[in-house]
Write a protein that holds these residues in place. Structure first.
Motif: not given
Length: 465
Positions: A421-449
């Motif tokens: 499980i990977t948690v990444r966070g970056r400043r984005w656009g000066g006063d905005r914050l972007r945080v992503e939580v991702s994993d390399n688990g079983i995933g989802m189908t494109a239709e489900k996404v």
């Protein structure tokens, strides 16, 4: 409430020891406009408009003639300057040029005599266009006629040279040219003297206008100052007395007496404020009664929110793990697990705060993942990558923990073969914050996404972080 809106004759003054003071008073500003019932804004605008009339109208009627005199004076000065540039130039220039032609030093058709004449004619035309007196125009017309005679004599020189006239005949014509050019300069000097005399007259007229302007302006200034003082005093009293009355009533109300009401003697904004104040007093009584019940409901709601934030299954499983490790005589892991659980619930509570720093939120999910990694040590690993600049930003409490939990239970756990499980966070656009939580688990189908994205109404960002 209808009783609150009814005006009363007197209210209790807290500074008077319970004695009654009259609440009603006549608005002094109404005396300034005795036949008009105006709001404060209308009174101020009317006073400002009258002040503009007092100050502006005299300036308007006096400034226009002064500006006209000034413009005429400037045109006279310009014509004198132009005439002075002609005087002392036309005679020596045209005499020298024509002598060179008659003496054979220059060719008639390549000499500059016509350029000199054209230049002077252009200046005379500009002077006639800006001349402001009929007599001045007549003098300029005389100068122009003399210039026409001079041009005619210059033309005759060309004719005589083309017919090989004798040098003596040409010298006779040359002497005539000198006489005419001298006459041009004499006329120009006469015009300059005339315009100089007019300049003195215009200057005296301008001075008289300025003196009259100063007298009328000073008188208007005195009237404007008197009017401003009177209007300011009247309007300020019309504001001060009702506010003072309102202050006395609010002081009484501040001593827990919610009965005094404001009377309505005027039709301005302060009277409307008083009526609104009467309504507010009744509302305050109602709100005081509802406040105690609201506080009780708030405490119950906070308790329910706290209970909803704690996942009972997570707590039970963690405690079972602690018991199992204690029985297995693994004190170091027990201490680590209890410390992580303590940090987890400390940040979960956060002293009732809804917004915490990203640093605290990262510590919260780190404690959560530490506990889960001990339980799922064979299949779980995690990486937290946060920019240092993002750690001091604020975030809504418990924003990331549900996402991490979903990644664990719906991604990694079902994979069975281990994942990250990977948690990444970056400043984005000066006063905005972007945080992503991702994993390399079983995933989802494109239709489900696509289905999930359409449900939560989000779109992909237009720029990388």
């Amino acid at each position: 409430m209808s009783q609150q809106l009814r005006a009363i004759d007197s209210v209790r003054d807290p500074s008077a020891g319970g004695s009654n003071v009259t609440a009603a008073s006549v608005d002094p500003s109404a005396r300034l406009f005795p036949t008009l019932h105006l709001t404060l804004q209308a009174k101020m605008l009317l006073a400002f408009f009258v002040l503009i009339l007092i100050m502006g109208v005299p300036y308007l009627f006096l400034a226009v003639p002064v500006f006209q005199y000034q413009a005429e004076y400037d045109r006279i000065i310009d014509n004198i300057t132009t005439a002075n540039s002609i005087n002392g130039y036309i005679k020596p220039a045209i005499d020298a040029e024509m002598w060179d032609v008659v003496a054979g030093k220059e060719d008639f058709y390549t000499a500059d005599q016509y350029a000199i004449l054209d230049e002077v004619d252009q200046k005379l035309a500009a002077m006639r266009a800006s001349a402001t007196s009929q007599r001045g125009r007549v003098k300029l017309r005389v100068i122009q006629n003399t210039m026409n005679t001079l041009r005619h004599d210059v033309d005759r020189v060309g004719v005589q040279l083309s017919t090989n006239t004798t040098f003596d005949d040409n010298m006779v014509l040359m002497e005539r040219i000198r006489d005419v050019s001298a006459l041009v300069e004499a006329n120009i000097q006469d015009y300059m003297l005339f315009e100089v005399n007019r300049t003195g007259q215009e200057y005296r007229t301008l001075q008289a206008g300025v003196r009259q302007w100063l007298i009328v302006s000073s008188f208007s200034m005195v009237i404007a100052v008197i009017f401003s003082v009177v209007a300011a005093w009247r309007i300020s009293r019309g504001i001060y007395l009702p506010i003072k009355k309102l202050h006395n009533i609010t002081t009484t109300i501040a001593r827990a007496d919610l009965e005094p009401l404001v009377t309505a003697d005027n039709v301005d904004e302060i009277a409307e404020l008083g009526m609104s104040f009467n309504i507010m007093v009744g509302k305050v009584r109602e709100l005081l009664d509802a406040k105690i019940k609201e506080q009780e409901n708030l405490k119950k709601a906070e308790l329910r929110a706290l209970q909803a934030q704690i996942n009972p299954h997570f707590l039970y499983n963690t405690l079972d793990t602690i018991i199992w490790m204690a029985e297995a005589n693994r004190p170091a892991q027990v201490v680590e697990l209890v410390r992580a659980l303590s940090r987890f619930f400390r940040i979960t509570l956060s002293k009732g705060k809804d917004w915490i720093t990203v640093r605290e939120e990262v510590e919260h999910i780190s404690s959560y993942l530490t506990i889960q990694k001990i339980r799922y040590r064979d299949i779980l690993d995690y990486v937290i990558d946060m920019e240092p600049e993002a750690l001091d930003a604020t975030i809504l409490k418990l924003t990331l923990q549900p996402l991490v939990e979903n990644a664990l239970y719906h991604g990694i756990k079902n994979k069975r073969s281990g994942g990250v499980i990977t948690v990444r966070g970056r400043r984005w656009g000066g006063d905005r914050l972007r945080v992503e939580v991702s994993d390399n688990g079983i995933g989802m189908t494109a239709e489900k996404v696509a289905q999930m994205l359409s449900l939560i109404h989000i779109s992909e960002p237009t720029r990388p972080y």
